[in-house]
Write a protein that holds these residues in place. Structure first.
Motif, PDB file in Angstrom:
ATOM      1  N   TRP A 297       0.865  -1.351   0.056  1.00 28.32           N
ATOM      2  CA  TRP A 297      -0.032  -0.249  -0.016  1.00 28.32           C
ATOM      3  C   TRP A 297       0.836   1.303   0.101  1.00 28.32           C
ATOM      4  N   LEU A 298       0.712   2.204  -1.252  1.00 25.07           N
ATOM      5  CA  LEU A 298       1.324   3.198  -1.066  1.00 25.07           C
ATOM      6  C   LEU A 298       0.625   4.398  -0.850  1.00 25.07           C
ATOM      7  N   LEU A 299       0.829   5.063   0.567  1.00 23.52           N
ATOM      8  CA  LEU A 299       0.155   6.031   0.890  1.00 23.52           C
ATOM      9  C   LEU A 299       0.507   7.505   0.679  1.00 23.52           C
ATOM     10  N   ASP A 300      -0.356   8.304   0.153  1.00 22.68           N
ATOM     11  CA  ASP A 300       0.009   9.616  -0.467  1.00 22.68           C
ATOM     12  C   ASP A 300       0.017  10.615   0.892  1.00 22.68           C
ATOM     13  N   ALA A 301       1.352  10.829   1.308  1.00 23.22           N
ATOM     14  CA  ALA A 301       1.528  11.636   2.537  1.00 23.22           C
ATOM     15  C   ALA A 301       1.062  13.034   2.307  1.00 23.22           C
ATOM     16  N   ASP A 302       0.773  13.378   1.003  1.00 22.88           N
ATOM     17  CA  ASP A 302       0.333  14.942   0.701  1.00 22.88           C
ATOM     18  C   ASP A 302      -1.296  14.874   0.559  1.00 22.88           C
TER      19      ASP A 302
ATOM     20  N   ASP B  24       0.740  -9.621   5.658  1.00 20.88           N
ATOM     21  CA  ASP B  24       1.060  -9.719   4.253  1.00 20.88           C
ATOM     22  C   ASP B  24       1.048  -8.166   3.693  1.00 20.88           C
ATOM     23  N   ILE B  25       0.411  -7.384   4.418  1.00 20.68           N
ATOM     24  CA  ILE B  25       0.232  -6.016   3.844  1.00 20.68           C
ATOM     25  C   ILE B  25       1.702  -5.248   4.131  1.00 20.68           C
ATOM     26  N   LEU B  26       2.192  -4.674   3.293  1.00 18.15           N
ATOM     27  CA  LEU B  26       3.549  -3.799   3.367  1.00 18.15           C
ATOM     28  C   LEU B  26       3.101  -2.282   3.343  1.00 18.15           C
ATOM     29  N   LEU B  27       3.515  -1.342   3.876  1.00 18.76           N
ATOM     30  CA  LEU B  27       3.258  -0.025   3.728  1.00 18.76           C
ATOM     31  C   LEU B  27       4.292   0.839   3.403  1.00 18.76           C
ATOM     32  N   ALA B  28       4.344   1.673   2.577  1.00 16.65           N
ATOM     33  CA  ALA B  28       5.184   2.651   2.190  1.00 16.65           C
ATOM     34  C   ALA B  28       4.408   4.020   2.079  1.00 16.65           C
ATOM     35  N   ALA B  29       5.097   5.081   2.145  1.00 14.99           N
ATOM     36  CA  ALA B  29       4.611   6.432   2.016  1.00 14.99           C
ATOM     37  C   ALA B  29       5.260   7.268   0.787  1.00 14.99           C
ATOM     38  N   PHE B  30       4.749   7.788   0.061  1.00 18.42           N
ATOM     39  CA  PHE B  30       5.246   8.569  -1.064  1.00 18.42           C
ATOM     40  C   PHE B  30       4.612  10.233  -0.997  1.00 18.42           C
ATOM     41  N   ASN B  31       5.366  10.924  -1.744  1.00 17.24           N
ATOM     42  CA  ASN B  31       4.882  12.473  -1.955  1.00 17.24           C
ATOM     43  C   ASN B  31       5.587  13.137  -0.639  1.00 17.24           C
ATOM     44  N   LEU B  32       6.468  12.784  -0.046  1.00 14.08           N
ATOM     45  CA  LEU B  32       7.137  13.207   1.275  1.00 14.08           C
ATOM     46  C   LEU B  32       7.901  14.514   0.634  1.00 14.08           C
ATOM     47  N   ALA B  33       7.786  15.662   1.585  1.00 10.61           N
ATOM     48  CA  ALA B  33       8.468  16.647   1.456  1.00 10.61           C
ATOM     49  C   ALA B  33      10.090  16.575   1.723  1.00 10.61           C
ATOM     50  N   ASN B  34      10.394  16.073   2.695  1.00 17.52           N
ATOM     51  CA  ASN B  34      11.561  15.974   3.296  1.00 17.52           C
ATOM     52  C   ASN B  34      12.092  14.752   4.235  1.00 17.52           C
ATOM     53  N   GLN B  35      13.180  14.557   4.715  1.00 15.49           N
ATOM     54  CA  GLN B  35      13.549  13.672   5.626  1.00 15.49           C
ATOM     55  C   GLN B  35      12.792  13.959   7.122  1.00 15.49           C
ATOM     56  N   GLU B  36      12.607  15.188   7.567  1.00 16.49           N
ATOM     57  CA  GLU B  36      12.019  15.321   8.753  1.00 16.49           C
ATOM     58  C   GLU B  36      10.478  14.858   8.729  1.00 16.49           C
TER      59      GLU B  36
END
Length: 240
Positions: free
Chosen positions: A60-65, A84-96
């Protein structure tokens, strides 16, 4: 690019729009696996489907924005039920911002707004193969954070009880009294009583001071910034 194993599903959790459709189509073409968009409000309806489906990896790709704090935590709760679910986030602004999310969500991958599409696809393949996908500086930052958090677990802090430390952690992450009550299965009245005792022990007068104290003394990252709800996707898919 090597073919993926048969069976994995990639779900793009974001509000539907033209850009998310283009992103979904691109991932489907490159990854050669099932890729489908899903609106945040539809996530809760997946529980029955997941319960009745045979085991299989889902990323699951979570849209952080686009997703709210509660949207992301609903995904996190379902992951706890279905390993079995894997989580990842995208659209992140920075490392913080990435560190803030990692402190409260079990994420295997992090993708930034600046990431190229090819790099995102490469990361997704690695995630489906069971690897993590995030930068070394971010991993180091999180290692230091959790090491400090573990240290605080085994020492008294300002005379606070374990429950008070737990509630103070929520305050440091921007949670409301209602959020805390829901997460800890307490009444809001009980939460308010705990807060009164906490404020007295750490010598602060209001919530903002308590949140600052928690971040300074407990290593709690600042709360996630509010979503701007702009349709931010990799720049290759942005309108020219």
């Amino acid at each position: 690019m090597s073919a993926l194993q048969e069976g994995p599903i990639v779900r793009l959790i974001t509000h539907p729009n033209v850009q998310s459709q283009l992103f979904t189509h691109h991932l489907s073409q490159v990854l050669d696996c099932q890729v489908s968009p899903l609106a945040p409000e539809a996530v809760s309806g997946l529980e029955a489907e997941l319960s009745n489906s045979p085991p299989g990896v889902q990323l699951w790709l979570l849209d952080a924005d686009q997703l709210s704090h509660s949207d992301m935590h609903r995904c996190h709760e379902l992951k706890a039920q279905f390993p079995d679910i894997l989580l990842a986030a995208f659209n992140l602004a920075n490392q913080e911002q990435a560190a803030e999310l990692l402190a409260s969500l079990h994420l295997q991958g992090i993708f930034y707004r600046r990431d190229e599409l090819d790099n995102i696809c490469k990361g997704i393949i690695q995630l489906l193969d069971g690897a993590l996908w995030m930068s070394r500086p971010l991993l180091q930052q999180m290692f230091e954070y959790f090491r400090r958090q573990q240290f605080n677990t085994y020492r008294p802090v300002a005379g606070l009880t374990q429950r008070e430390l737990e509630i103070l952690g929520f305050i440091g992450n921007g949670a409301s009294n209602q959020d805390i009550a829901t997460q800890l299965f307490l009444s809001e009245h009980t939460v308010k009583s705990h807060l009164y005792n906490i404020f007295k022990k750490i010598k602060v007068h209001h919530r903002a001071e308590a949140a600052h104290w928690a971040r300074k003394h407990l290593g709690i990252p600042p709360p996630m910034t509010k979503n701007s709800h702009r349709n931010r996707l990799p720049r290759e898919l942005e309108p020219r």
